[in-house]
Design a protein around this motif. Structure first.
Motif, PDB file in Angstrom:
ATOM      1  N   UNK A 267       0.803  -1.297   0.007  1.00  0.00           N
ATOM      2  CA  UNK A 267      -0.169   0.005  -0.033  1.00  0.00           C
ATOM      3  C   UNK A 267       0.745   1.238  -0.061  1.00  0.00           C
ATOM      4  N   UNK A 268       1.595   1.517   1.183  1.00  0.00           N
ATOM      5  CA  UNK A 268       2.113   2.889   1.225  1.00  0.00           C
ATOM      6  C   UNK A 268       3.591   2.708   0.384  1.00  0.00           C
ATOM      7  N   UNK A 269       4.346   1.630   0.486  1.00  0.00           N
ATOM      8  CA  UNK A 269       5.305   1.477  -0.150  1.00  0.00           C
ATOM      9  C   UNK A 269       5.337   1.611  -1.607  1.00  0.00           C
ATOM     10  N   UNK A 270       4.269   0.981  -2.288  1.00  0.00           N
ATOM     11  CA  UNK A 270       4.155   0.848  -3.581  1.00  0.00           C
ATOM     12  C   UNK A 270       3.797   2.357  -4.223  1.00  0.00           C
ATOM     13  N   UNK A 271       2.922   2.934  -3.383  1.00  0.00           N
ATOM     14  CA  UNK A 271       2.684   4.298  -3.852  1.00  0.00           C
ATOM     15  C   UNK A 271       3.794   5.226  -3.929  1.00  0.00           C
ATOM     16  N   UNK A 272       4.545   4.925  -2.797  1.00  0.00           N
ATOM     17  CA  UNK A 272       5.727   5.851  -2.665  1.00  0.00           C
ATOM     18  C   UNK A 272       6.718   5.712  -3.698  1.00  0.00           C
TER      19      UNK A 272
END
Length: 397
Positions: A267-272
């Motif tokens: 979630x967060x990592x992929x978006x970053x």
């Protein structure tokens, strides 16, 4: 993404359906162990749930030729009926593990291709540029609910009866059916009568031939199979690591740490990562960093540091889960997506038990540290393979 009504209903359907799947797998295993006091039957139940996935490719042709909305509703209904029959069987006091294994097999057979159908439907309802974002949402639906309900099911088993929990699953499947029913049948606007591609028999292995034809997809599927072989080994070694440290609590902390890492990464990592680099470079870098972190974790295999190490490593694993699907959805013709997704699933799933069996046999000769060194080195090699392949490394939407 949730402003897209079709995607919203597809995502919600997957979310509630996965919640049901996650509960009944664990509840059934626990119930079988309680009535038989024999781990053999637990293994049989898990085998019955797993084995249908090996034959997922058989249905690829029908997925591509049929209406995917109706297929999703039909498969969810099949799961609903199977789990309802489990609840009825147990409620009537029929404690036959063979019958429950058969019903588990039926439920898994209906559920095995729902992921492939949704992945094949995605390019029809989501713009190409939004595929990575859509996959982040779907990854949460796939993984988030599984991790959450795996964590709470142990508590639910103490609070509710097996029949009550199975009926909760039935309600979740009803919710999924309603959500899928609200999908616009986008395929009505297209001709489902594509050019004659031959019979089911001639298309049975079409997914494998399409994978073979596309070098980038072939590399991703092949490396995925190798990775699953290693993950089969990791399933063995995480138990051994906890045993070496003399506490089942370590096993719980390990699985929780990896689950949380994967969820944050997807979630967060992929978006970053998506803000700074293309999908191809993200897949390459995340794969390589996962390998490096696994190697480093090997140095802490005999201490509680392994919990932190594997948790951090799985941040990058979660990222790879998100960015792989768009490769298929863009590089494979839409008319073959169902065949390719099911063929890839069949190939990958078969490697898991093989890895568990192999490393289960040789774990006396390969220490936990050396396994992690080997695991990480091979993953790093996969990252180098992706870097060397221009179609993968330079891939972008």
């Amino acid at each position: 993404m949730l402003k897209n009504q079709n995607f919203k209903y597809l995502w919600l359907g997957r979310l509630v359906s996965n919640a049901g799947d996650s509960i009944y797998y664990m509840v059934l295993s626990w119930y079988i162990l309680q009535i038989t006091k024999d781990s053999f039957w637990v293994g049989l139940i898990n085998f019955a749930i797993f084995i249908p996935n090996v034959f997922s490719f058989v249905f690829g042709h029908w997925i591509d030729r049929g209406r995917k909305k109706k297929a999703l509703m039909l498969l969810e209904t099949g799961q609903l009926v199977s789990v309802a029959m489990m609840a009825l069987t147990i409620g009537l006091g029929v404690t036959s593990p063979i019958l429950l294994a058969i019903l588990a097999f039926l439920a898994a057979s209906f559920g095995m291709n729902t992921y492939a159908i949704q992945d094949a439907l995605m390019p029809k309802i989501v713009a190409r540029k939004d595929l990575p974002s859509a996959q982040r949402y779907m990854s949460f639906a796939y993984n988030g609910t599984e991790y959450l309900f795996n964590a709470v099911t142990g508590f639910l088993i103490q609070l509710f009866s097996t029949v009550t929990l199975l009926l909760m699953n039935v309600v979740s499947f009803i919710g999924a059916i309603v959500s899928f029913w609200k999908l616009e049948d986008v395929e009505k606007k297209e001709s489902l009568k594509q050019e004659d591609e031959g019979s089911f028999k001639t298309n049975l292995f079409k997914g494998f031939s399409e994978i073979w034809r596309n070098r980038a997809i072939l590399l991703i599927v092949s490396c995925g199979g190798l990775a699953n072989f290693l993950f089969g080994g990791l399933n063995v070694y995480q138990v051994l690591i906890a045993d070496e440290q003399g506490s089942a609590i370590i096993l719980g902390l390990l699985t929780s740490s990896m689950a949380i890492g994967t969820l944050i990464g997807s979630t967060v990592g992929a978006a970053l990562f998506a803000r700074f680099m293309s999908l191809g470079k993200t897949l390459t870098l995340a794969t390589s960093l996962y390998g490096v972190c696994i190697v480093i974790s090997g140095f802490y295999a005999h201490s509680v540091g392994i919990i932190v190490g594997l948790g951090i490593a799985n941040l990058f694993l979660g990222i790879t889960h998100v960015v792989q699907k768009p490769f298929f959805q863009v590089l494979v013709p839409e008319k073959h997506l169902g065949k390719v997704f099911t063929a890839a699933a069949s190939s990958g799933v078969a490697a898991l038990p093989a890895g568990s069996l192999f490393f289960g046999i040789f774990s006396d000769y390969i220490s936990s540290s050396y396994f992690l060194y080997l695991f990480g080195a091979i993953y790093l090699m996969i990252g180098i393979i992706y870097w060397k392949n221009k179609a993968i490394f330079q891939f972008h939407l």
